[in-house]
Write a protein that holds these residues in place. Structure first.
Motif, PDB file in Angstrom:
ATOM      1  N   ILE A  78      45.020  15.661  56.615  1.00  0.00           N
ATOM      2  CA  ILE A  78      46.175  16.043  55.821  1.00  0.00           C
ATOM      3  C   ILE A  78      45.718  16.185  54.479  1.00  0.00           C
ATOM      4  O   ILE A  78      46.325  16.426  53.373  1.00  0.00           O
ATOM      5  CB  ILE A  78      47.327  15.053  55.806  1.00  0.00           C
ATOM      6  N   GLY A  79      44.159  16.376  54.303  1.00  0.00           N
ATOM      7  CA  GLY A  79      43.797  17.043  52.947  1.00  0.00           C
ATOM      8  C   GLY A  79      43.179  15.968  52.100  1.00  0.00           C
ATOM      9  O   GLY A  79      42.619  16.209  50.973  1.00  0.00           O
ATOM     10  N   LEU A  80      43.437  14.627  52.366  1.00  0.00           N
ATOM     11  CA  LEU A  80      42.968  13.523  51.541  1.00  0.00           C
ATOM     12  C   LEU A  80      41.473  13.508  51.520  1.00  0.00           C
ATOM     13  O   LEU A  80      40.735  13.482  52.557  1.00  0.00           O
ATOM     14  CB  LEU A  80      43.649  12.243  51.669  1.00  0.00           C
ATOM     15  N   VAL A  81      40.917  13.744  50.227  1.00  0.00           N
ATOM     16  CA  VAL A  81      39.154  13.863  50.158  1.00  0.00           C
ATOM     17  C   VAL A  81      39.014  12.107  50.186  1.00  0.00           C
ATOM     18  O   VAL A  81      38.369  11.570  49.129  1.00  0.00           O
ATOM     19  CB  VAL A  81      38.628  14.298  49.019  1.00  0.00           C
ATOM     20  N   GLU A  82      39.024  11.308  51.377  1.00  0.00           N
ATOM     21  CA  GLU A  82      38.551  10.097  51.430  1.00  0.00           C
ATOM     22  C   GLU A  82      36.992  10.083  51.892  1.00  0.00           C
ATOM     23  O   GLU A  82      36.568  11.275  51.966  1.00  0.00           O
ATOM     24  CB  GLU A  82      39.512   9.175  52.299  1.00  0.00           C
ATOM     25  N   LEU A  83      36.385   9.052  52.463  1.00  0.00           N
ATOM     26  CA  LEU A  83      35.277   8.926  53.032  1.00  0.00           C
ATOM     27  C   LEU A  83      34.820   9.968  53.754  1.00  0.00           C
ATOM     28  O   LEU A  83      33.781  10.535  53.964  1.00  0.00           O
ATOM     29  CB  LEU A  83      34.767   7.668  53.171  1.00  0.00           C
ATOM     30  N   LEU A  84      35.777   9.939  55.118  1.00  0.00           N
ATOM     31  CA  LEU A  84      35.260  11.021  55.904  1.00  0.00           C
ATOM     32  C   LEU A  84      35.395  12.594  55.571  1.00  0.00           C
ATOM     33  O   LEU A  84      34.369  13.266  56.010  1.00  0.00           O
ATOM     34  CB  LEU A  84      36.040  10.687  57.390  1.00  0.00           C
ATOM     35  N   ARG A  85      36.223  12.865  54.940  1.00  0.00           N
ATOM     36  CA  ARG A  85      36.825  14.161  54.606  1.00  0.00           C
ATOM     37  C   ARG A  85      35.330  14.361  53.637  1.00  0.00           C
ATOM     38  O   ARG A  85      34.920  15.619  53.773  1.00  0.00           O
ATOM     39  CB  ARG A  85      38.038  14.003  53.663  1.00  0.00           C
ATOM     40  N   GLN A  86      35.178  13.558  52.502  1.00  0.00           N
ATOM     41  CA  GLN A  86      34.112  13.926  51.681  1.00  0.00           C
ATOM     42  C   GLN A  86      32.736  14.249  52.533  1.00  0.00           C
ATOM     43  O   GLN A  86      31.880  14.992  52.261  1.00  0.00           O
ATOM     44  CB  GLN A  86      33.713  12.799  50.714  1.00  0.00           C
ATOM     45  N   SER A  87      32.296  13.242  53.628  1.00  0.00           N
ATOM     46  CA  SER A  87      31.173  13.415  54.377  1.00  0.00           C
ATOM     47  C   SER A  87      31.128  14.929  55.053  1.00  0.00           C
ATOM     48  O   SER A  87      30.076  15.487  55.184  1.00  0.00           O
ATOM     49  CB  SER A  87      31.134  12.456  55.467  1.00  0.00           C
TER      50      SER A  87
END
Length: 237
Positions: A183-192
């Motif tokens: 849903i677009g939150l730039v947490e660890l997986l998204r940033q990776s």
């Protein structure tokens, strides 16, 4: 010539180290907020499921059944798209056109917190059922009020019995924050994912993400085991 791996995960001009650590921090904050919300719901849910009223027990059972039975990713989708649709219609009624979406962090915390609360409710309810009825009756015989009885007898022992299960639930919550990337939150997986796409090094960055998840999980698990041992020593005395 490709950039060395240590440079890519470092903190230099070409490194992604700072962004990965910030994303890991956001992951930890999201997990803590979700678990805290689940803890509040746990108290209410356990009280409902242990109530003498059949209707109250039915409400508690409905809550735990629904949020333990629906996949977590579907809960996140339902709250994100359902909440955004409701907000958009509300804003249209107020005269504001366009599409309005809710903050990903808040939606994610609420969704995961509700699921966490359902599992915590069952853990807490099971721990409550392990209490010796004689201790409660003895407390009442000594003239303890309901609040004092809850504070000094019921809550500490229930926490002690529930802590191992709560530790496992915490580990699940920490890993479930990865779902918030959808849903677009730039947490660890998204940033990776962003870093791997920009550098064409998916194995490197997903490997670093896995290592950071493992470190966060093990460090927090160590803290939970320390609290568990201290509680066990206190009751042993």
């Amino acid at each position: 010539m490709s950039t060395p791996a240590f440079t890519l995960i470092g903190f230099g001009p070409e490194g992604w180290g700072k962004l990965l650590l910030l994303a890991a921090g956001l992951t930890l904050v999201a997990a803590m907020c979700s678990f805290a919300l689940g803890s509040l719901l746990r108290a209410a849910g356990a009280a409902l499921k242990l109530a003498s009223s059949r209707s109250l027990r039915g409400i508690g059972t409905f809550y735990t059944t629904v949020f333990r039975g629906i996949p977590e990713i579907l809960v996140v989708y339902l709250f994100y798209f359902g909440g955004s649709l409701a907000l958009t219609r509300l804003m249209h009624l107020a005269g504001f056109p366009g599409f309005f979406s809710l903050p990903s962090f808040i939606i994610g915390v609420v969704a995961i917190g509700l699921v966490s609360g359902a599992y915590q409710t069952e853990a807490y309810r099971s721990a409550c059922l392990r209490l010796e009825r004689g201790q409660i009756e003895a407390g009442k015989a000594c003239g303890m009020s309901s609040f004092v009885l809850l504070w000094r007898v019921i809550a500490p022992q229930t926490l002690r019995f529930a802590l191992p299960a709560l530790g496992n639930i915490w580990q699940s919550v920490l890993k479930e924050t990865a779902l918030l990337s959808i849903i677009g939150l730039v947490e660890l997986l998204r940033q990776s994912t962003i870093a791997s796409g920009a550098t064409r090094q998916p194995l490197l960055f997903y490997g670093v993400a896995a290592l950071l998840y493992l470190v966060m999980g093990q460090v927090t698990a160590l803290g939970i085991r320390t609290v568990e041992k201290r509680l066990a020593r206190c009751w042993g005395r």
